[in-house]
Scaffold this motif. Sequence first.
Motif, PDB file in Angstrom:
ATOM      1  N   ALA A  98       0.837  -1.188   0.000  1.00  0.00           N
ATOM      2  CA  ALA A  98       0.000   0.000   0.000  1.00  0.00           C
ATOM      3  C   ALA A  98       0.875   1.243   0.000  1.00  0.00           C
ATOM      4  CB  ALA A  98      -0.889   0.006   1.244  1.00  0.00           C
ATOM      5  N   ALA A  99       0.273   2.350  -0.397  1.00  0.00           N
ATOM      6  CA  ALA A  99       0.955   3.632  -0.253  1.00  0.00           C
ATOM      7  C   ALA A  99       1.080   3.905   1.243  1.00  0.00           C
ATOM      8  CB  ALA A  99       0.157   4.736  -0.941  1.00  0.00           C
ATOM      9  N   ALA A 100       2.233   4.362   1.658  1.00  0.00           N
ATOM     10  CA  ALA A 100       2.470   4.609   3.080  1.00  0.00           C
ATOM     11  C   ALA A 100       1.605   5.760   3.579  1.00  0.00           C
ATOM     12  CB  ALA A 100       3.940   4.913   3.327  1.00  0.00           C
ATOM     13  N   VAL A 101       1.177   5.625   4.816  1.00  0.00           N
ATOM     14  CA  VAL A 101       0.423   6.681   5.481  1.00  0.00           C
ATOM     15  C   VAL A 101       1.417   7.556   6.232  1.00  0.00           C
ATOM     16  CG1 VAL A 101      -1.272   7.175   7.287  1.00  0.00           C
ATOM     17  CG2 VAL A 101      -1.638   5.256   5.723  1.00  0.00           C
ATOM     18  N   ASP A 102       1.331   8.856   6.016  1.00  0.00           N
ATOM     19  CA  ASP A 102       2.162   9.801   6.751  1.00  0.00           C
ATOM     20  C   ASP A 102       1.584   9.918   8.158  1.00  0.00           C
ATOM     21  OD1 ASP A 102       3.239  12.133   7.956  1.00  0.00           O
ATOM     22  OD2 ASP A 102       3.684  12.967   5.977  1.00  0.00           O
ATOM     23  N   GLU A 103       2.348   9.515   9.154  1.00  0.00           N
ATOM     24  CA  GLU A 103       1.853   9.503  10.534  1.00  0.00           C
ATOM     25  C   GLU A 103       1.519  10.885  11.062  1.00  0.00           C
ATOM     26  OE1 GLU A 103       4.343   7.228  13.153  1.00  0.00           O
ATOM     27  OE2 GLU A 103       4.259   5.477  11.858  1.00  0.00           O
ATOM     28  N   GLU A 104       2.171  11.915  10.564  1.00  0.00           N
ATOM     29  CA  GLU A 104       1.917  13.267  11.056  1.00  0.00           C
ATOM     30  C   GLU A 104       0.671  13.884  10.430  1.00  0.00           C
ATOM     31  OE1 GLU A 104       5.429  15.657  10.668  1.00  0.00           O
ATOM     32  OE2 GLU A 104       6.656  14.178  11.709  1.00  0.00           O
ATOM     33  N   ALA A 151      13.652  -3.423   7.817  1.00  0.00           N
ATOM     34  CA  ALA A 151      12.218  -3.510   8.136  1.00  0.00           C
ATOM     35  C   ALA A 151      12.015  -4.054   9.551  1.00  0.00           C
ATOM     36  CB  ALA A 151      11.505  -4.390   7.115  1.00  0.00           C
ATOM     37  N   PHE A 152      12.921  -4.897  10.016  1.00  0.00           N
ATOM     38  CA  PHE A 152      12.807  -5.449  11.369  1.00  0.00           C
ATOM     39  C   PHE A 152      13.078  -4.385  12.434  1.00  0.00           C
ATOM     40  CE2 PHE A 152      13.521  -9.223   8.821  1.00  0.00           C
ATOM     41  CZ  PHE A 152      12.630 -10.123   9.375  1.00  0.00           C
ATOM     42  N   LEU A 153      13.812  -3.337  12.048  1.00  0.00           N
ATOM     43  CA  LEU A 153      14.166  -2.286  12.996  1.00  0.00           C
ATOM     44  C   LEU A 153      13.085  -1.222  13.131  1.00  0.00           C
ATOM     45  CD1 LEU A 153      17.876  -1.811  11.880  1.00  0.00           C
ATOM     46  CD2 LEU A 153      17.000  -3.266  13.716  1.00  0.00           C
ATOM     47  N   ASP A 154      12.246  -1.080  12.130  1.00  0.00           N
ATOM     48  CA  ASP A 154      11.203  -0.055  12.136  1.00  0.00           C
ATOM     49  C   ASP A 154       9.919  -0.651  12.689  1.00  0.00           C
ATOM     50  OD1 ASP A 154       9.923   2.452  11.506  1.00  0.00           O
ATOM     51  OD2 ASP A 154       8.979   1.427   9.823  1.00  0.00           O
ATOM     52  N   GLN A 155       9.744  -0.513  13.983  1.00  0.00           N
ATOM     53  CA  GLN A 155       8.557  -1.079  14.617  1.00  0.00           C
ATOM     54  C   GLN A 155       7.617   0.032  15.050  1.00  0.00           C
ATOM     55  OE1 GLN A 155       7.786  -4.243  14.490  1.00  0.00           O
ATOM     56  NE2 GLN A 155       9.703  -4.552  13.393  1.00  0.00           N
ATOM     57  N   PRO A 156       6.337  -0.110  14.918  1.00  0.00           N
ATOM     58  CA  PRO A 156       5.599  -1.328  14.583  1.00  0.00           C
ATOM     59  C   PRO A 156       5.288  -1.479  13.100  1.00  0.00           C
ATOM     60  CG  PRO A 156       4.038   0.320  15.295  1.00  0.00           C
ATOM     61  CD  PRO A 156       5.421   0.952  15.376  1.00  0.00           C
ATOM     62  N   ARG A 157       5.652  -0.507  12.253  1.00  0.00           N
ATOM     63  CA  ARG A 157       5.204  -0.540  10.858  1.00  0.00           C
ATOM     64  C   ARG A 157       6.052  -1.411   9.959  1.00  0.00           C
ATOM     65  NH1 ARG A 157       4.104   5.368   9.150  1.00  0.00           N
ATOM     66  NH2 ARG A 157       3.336   4.359   7.271  1.00  0.00           N
ATOM     67  N   GLY A 158       7.290  -1.667  10.286  1.00  0.00           N
ATOM     68  CA  GLY A 158       8.125  -2.561   9.493  1.00  0.00           C
ATOM     69  C   GLY A 158       8.466  -2.038   8.113  1.00  0.00           C
ATOM     70  N   ARG A 159       8.663  -0.742   8.005  1.00  0.00           N
ATOM     71  CA  ARG A 159       9.021  -0.157   6.710  1.00  0.00           C
ATOM     72  C   ARG A 159      10.530  -0.144   6.575  1.00  0.00           C
ATOM     73  NH1 ARG A 159       7.242   5.300   5.705  1.00  0.00           N
ATOM     74  NH2 ARG A 159       7.553   4.770   3.523  1.00  0.00           N
ATOM     75  N   GLY A 160      11.040  -0.985   5.689  1.00  0.00           N
ATOM     76  CA  GLY A 160      12.466  -1.028   5.439  1.00  0.00           C
ATOM     77  C   GLY A 160      12.887   0.071   4.481  1.00  0.00           C
ATOM     78  N   LEU A 161      14.171   0.111   4.171  1.00  0.00           N
ATOM     79  CA  LEU A 161      14.713   1.104   3.249  1.00  0.00           C
ATOM     80  C   LEU A 161      13.953   1.086   1.926  1.00  0.00           C
ATOM     81  CD1 LEU A 161      16.952   3.158   2.525  1.00  0.00           C
ATOM     82  CD2 LEU A 161      18.316   1.206   1.736  1.00  0.00           C
ATOM     83  N   HIS A 162      13.655  -0.101   1.419  1.00  0.00           N
ATOM     84  CA  HIS A 162      12.953  -0.215   0.146  1.00  0.00           C
ATOM     85  C   HIS A 162      11.554   0.395   0.213  1.00  0.00           C
ATOM     86  CE1 HIS A 162      12.004  -3.668   2.586  1.00  0.00           C
ATOM     87  NE2 HIS A 162      11.033  -4.048   1.769  1.00  0.00           N
ATOM     88  N   ASP A 163      10.857   0.230   1.341  1.00  0.00           N
ATOM     89  CA  ASP A 163       9.533   0.838   1.503  1.00  0.00           C
ATOM     90  C   ASP A 163       9.637   2.353   1.644  1.00  0.00           C
ATOM     91  OD1 ASP A 163       7.637  -1.320   1.403  1.00  0.00           O
ATOM     92  OD2 ASP A 163       8.447  -2.013   3.307  1.00  0.00           O
ATOM     93  N   ARG A 164      10.633   2.819   2.347  1.00  0.00           N
ATOM     94  CA  ARG A 164      10.791   4.263   2.527  1.00  0.00           C
ATOM     95  C   ARG A 164      11.091   4.943   1.186  1.00  0.00           C
ATOM     96  NH1 ARG A 164      10.425   5.523   7.604  1.00  0.00           N
ATOM     97  NH2 ARG A 164      10.902   4.013   9.197  1.00  0.00           N
ATOM     98  N   ILE A 165      11.962   4.350   0.397  1.00  0.00           N
ATOM     99  CA  ILE A 165      12.292   4.925  -0.912  1.00  0.00           C
ATOM    100  C   ILE A 165      11.075   4.866  -1.838  1.00  0.00           C
ATOM    101  CG2 ILE A 165      13.655   4.535  -3.011  1.00  0.00           C
ATOM    102  CD1 ILE A 165      16.037   3.909  -1.139  1.00  0.00           C
ATOM    103  N   GLY A 166      10.314   3.785  -1.778  1.00  0.00           N
ATOM    104  CA  GLY A 166       9.135   3.636  -2.633  1.00  0.00           C
ATOM    105  C   GLY A 166       7.887   4.322  -2.113  1.00  0.00           C
ATOM    106  N   GLY A 167       7.921   4.817  -0.868  1.00  0.00           N
ATOM    107  CA  GLY A 167       6.734   5.429  -0.296  1.00  0.00           C
ATOM    108  C   GLY A 167       5.622   4.415  -0.064  1.00  0.00           C
ATOM    109  N   THR A 168       6.020   3.186   0.304  1.00  0.00           N
ATOM    110  CA  THR A 168       5.078   2.089   0.459  1.00  0.00           C
ATOM    111  C   THR A 168       5.177   1.479   1.848  1.00  0.00           C
ATOM    112  OG1 THR A 168       6.698   0.485  -0.376  1.00  0.00           O
ATOM    113  CG2 THR A 168       5.193   1.473  -1.993  1.00  0.00           C
ATOM    114  N   GLU A 169       4.236   0.611   2.132  1.00  0.00           N
ATOM    115  CA  GLU A 169       4.310  -0.243   3.315  1.00  0.00           C
ATOM    116  C   GLU A 169       3.524  -1.511   3.021  1.00  0.00           C
ATOM    117  OE1 GLU A 169       2.418   1.311   6.894  1.00  0.00           O
ATOM    118  OE2 GLU A 169       1.239   2.649   5.651  1.00  0.00           O
ATOM    119  N   VAL A 170       3.888  -2.577   3.704  1.00  0.00           N
ATOM    120  CA  VAL A 170       3.184  -3.849   3.537  1.00  0.00           C
ATOM    121  C   VAL A 170       2.175  -3.949   4.671  1.00  0.00           C
ATOM    122  CG1 VAL A 170       3.401  -6.353   3.393  1.00  0.00           C
ATOM    123  CG2 VAL A 170       5.194  -4.887   2.438  1.00  0.00           C
ATOM    124  N   VAL A 171       0.920  -4.163   4.289  1.00  0.00           N
ATOM    125  CA  VAL A 171      -0.172  -4.215   5.260  1.00  0.00           C
ATOM    126  C   VAL A 171      -0.919  -5.530   5.105  1.00  0.00           C
ATOM    127  CG1 VAL A 171      -0.412  -1.713   5.385  1.00  0.00           C
ATOM    128  CG2 VAL A 171      -1.771  -2.993   3.731  1.00  0.00           C
TER     129      VAL A 171
END
Length: 183
Positions: A98-104, A151-171
């Motif tokens: 999915a497209a990542a949700v901006d938490e702010e 992705a294991f370090l970014d808790q609770p969302r699990g967005r790794g470098l690849h998700d951050r660059i792509g603006g995505t997250e796995v849901v």
Amino acid sequence: MNDALSGEPGAGVQVPAGMGMRVLARVIDLVIVGAIGLVVSAAVSYEVPVGTETALKEFLASLVTSLILFVLYAGYEVAFTAVYGATPGKLFCRLRIAAAVDEETGSGGGPADALGVLKRSAVLYLSVLLNFVPIIGLLALGVSIYAVTSAFLDQPRGRGLHDRIGGTEVVTTRERPVSSDDI
């Protein structure tokens, strides 16, 4: 807390996928594309003659194989995500990209766009693209491994470098259990 992550009814909740399911989905996808990749690699290798005068041909075969495999792997991710919202491994595990949700701001969410998935895939498969270049290929492998493990370090969302660059997250696409906070 923003609407997309709050869990309020009708808020379009995107619940981050668990790491176990993400790993299983990735393994399934790697088995599928790996099998196809083996056939492609074998076909290219079969066409390259063996001998001392074929160093240039071997280099070109490695270059062509790398390019074909990168396009195949990234295309697999982009095409399946564009049509189904997920790769076969993620569909099996009831996940989607999915497209990542901006938490702010609470903006974002919903289906990932093709460009975001392509960026995400390019980071994941950078090592495939550059594996024929000795030192650079090794560095690219390090980037790809870091992308996944981050992705294991970014808790609770699990967005790794690849998700951050792509603006995505796995849901997850599973129904979220109703808690007392939702009532």
